[in-house]
Design a protein around this motif. Structure first.
Motif, mmCIF file in Angstrom:
data_model
loop_
_atom_site.group_PDB
_atom_site.id
_atom_site.type_symbol
_atom_site.label_atom_id
_atom_site.label_comp_id
_atom_site.label_asym_id
_atom_site.label_seq_id
_atom_site.Cartn_x
_atom_site.Cartn_y
_atom_site.Cartn_z
ATOM 1 N N HIS A 91 0.867 -1.183 0.000
ATOM 2 C CA HIS A 91 0.000 0.000 0.000
ATOM 3 C C HIS A 91 0.901 1.228 0.000
ATOM 4 C CE1 HIS A 91 -3.789 -2.102 1.480
ATOM 5 N NE2 HIS A 91 -2.859 -3.016 1.722
ATOM 6 N N GLN A 112 -3.195 4.754 -1.416
ATOM 7 C CA GLN A 112 -4.186 5.272 -0.460
ATOM 8 C C GLN A 112 -4.169 6.789 -0.354
ATOM 9 O OE1 GLN A 112 -4.462 3.542 3.370
ATOM 10 N NE2 GLN A 112 -4.674 1.470 2.572
ATOM 11 N N PHE A 138 -7.574 4.411 -2.672
ATOM 12 C CA PHE A 138 -8.300 5.040 -1.570
ATOM 13 C C PHE A 138 -8.102 6.541 -1.776
ATOM 14 C CE2 PHE A 138 -8.716 1.703 1.948
ATOM 15 C CZ PHE A 138 -8.328 0.629 1.170
ATOM 16 N N MET A 182 -9.257 7.216 2.770
ATOM 17 C CA MET A 182 -8.187 7.142 3.770
ATOM 18 C C MET A 182 -8.067 8.496 4.434
ATOM 19 S SD MET A 182 -4.808 8.118 4.477
ATOM 20 C CE MET A 182 -3.336 7.933 3.473
ATOM 21 N N SER A 216 -9.771 3.483 5.486
ATOM 22 C CA SER A 216 -8.445 3.323 6.075
ATOM 23 C C SER A 216 -8.214 4.447 7.065
ATOM 24 C CB SER A 216 -7.383 3.356 4.971
ATOM 25 O OG SER A 216 -6.078 3.339 5.523
#
Ligand code: PLP
Length: 248
Positions: A91, A112, A138, A182, A216
């Motif tokens: 990620h 993200q 994200f 996120m 997230s």
């Protein structure tokens, strides 16, 4: 292929196993406290400033997802880990400049930190012909509406960094898949207040993009509050790997 186990010192492995056990217990307890199923929450081990050997050790202990925030550090680390025959999901969670997207899409499974239409377009262009499946995205949100520390801005008409335009751009990109949102709790905000606000923002995004179910939120210091407000992914660094030498 390198024997991956030989890269990991036994004492470090034991230290990481202890950290992992503590964090897993915290996550499980936080789920119980709010009546959520433990399987709804994925832990991302944030390995920034720590070596590839730690990623390999964590993978050996059952960690499936790792997070990095700087391409200069992540690209060679991901290569070393792959050479050891270990394949976690990577990620990318840090501020991303458009001149780095070509590098990032080579190893990242998930980005993200998408917070502008221009960045979404650059990522989409960089995925073309390079990947066999869409890059998971994200959209990063600035909970307090201040974009200076990263994040798109809710309730903003700004065509580049407004949350609405950014989520719409990601959703419309063939090379990207809008997974969710996120965020980082703003400095000086109570985590409870920050993540309650984030949950409301996520609801409005899901009204328009029902596929954007991931959230997230939560780090070493505030993962319980985030899980209480619906986090599906927590990003844990220091509680797992130890205090980093420098603040990043
Ligand atoms: C470093 C970092 C984390 C992990 O922080 P810890 O407090 O060490 O758990 C999480 N998210 C982002 C975006 C980070 O940069």
């Amino acid at each position: 292929m390198t024997d991956s186990a030989s890269l990991v010192r036994p004492d470090r492995r034991a230290e990481l196993a202890a950290g992992l056990a503590r964090v897993r217990t915290r996550i499980a307890d936080a789920c119980v406290a709010v009546g959520r199923d433990r399987t709804e929450v994925t832990m991302i081990a944030v390995t920034k400033t720590y070596p590839a050997a730690d990623v390999i050790a964590l993978a050996g202990l059952g960690v499936t997802d790792v997070g990095e925030n700087r391409d200069q550090e992540a690209a060679p680390k991901a290569e070393q880990v792959a050479l050891a025959g270990v394949a976690p999901r990577w990620h990318f969670i840090g501020r991303l400049q458009r001149n780095k997207v070509k590098s990032v899409v080579r190893y990242a499974d998930v980005v993200q930190s998408v917070d502008s239409v221009r960045l979404a377009s650059a990522l989409d262009a960089a995925t073309t012909g390079r990947r066999d499946r869409p890059l998971e995205v994200f959209v990063q949100v600035s909970i307090d509406g201040d974009p200076s520390r990263g994040g798109s801005v809710p309730d903003s008409a700004d065509p580049d960094i407004g949350l609405g335009p950014v989520t719409a751009a990601v959703a419309a990109s063939a090379g990207l898949r809008l997974a969710g949102l996120m965020a980082v709790a703003p400095l000086g905000w109570e985590p409870e207040r920050a993540f309650a606000r984030l949950a409301t923002i996520a609801e409005t995004v899901r009204a328009e993009h029902p596929q954007a179910v991931a959230l997230s939120a939560g780090m070493s210091g505030d993962l319980e509050a985030a899980i209480g407000h619906g986090a599906t992914h927590v990003r844990v660094g220091s509680a797992l790997l130890g205090m980093r030498p420098t603040l990043r």
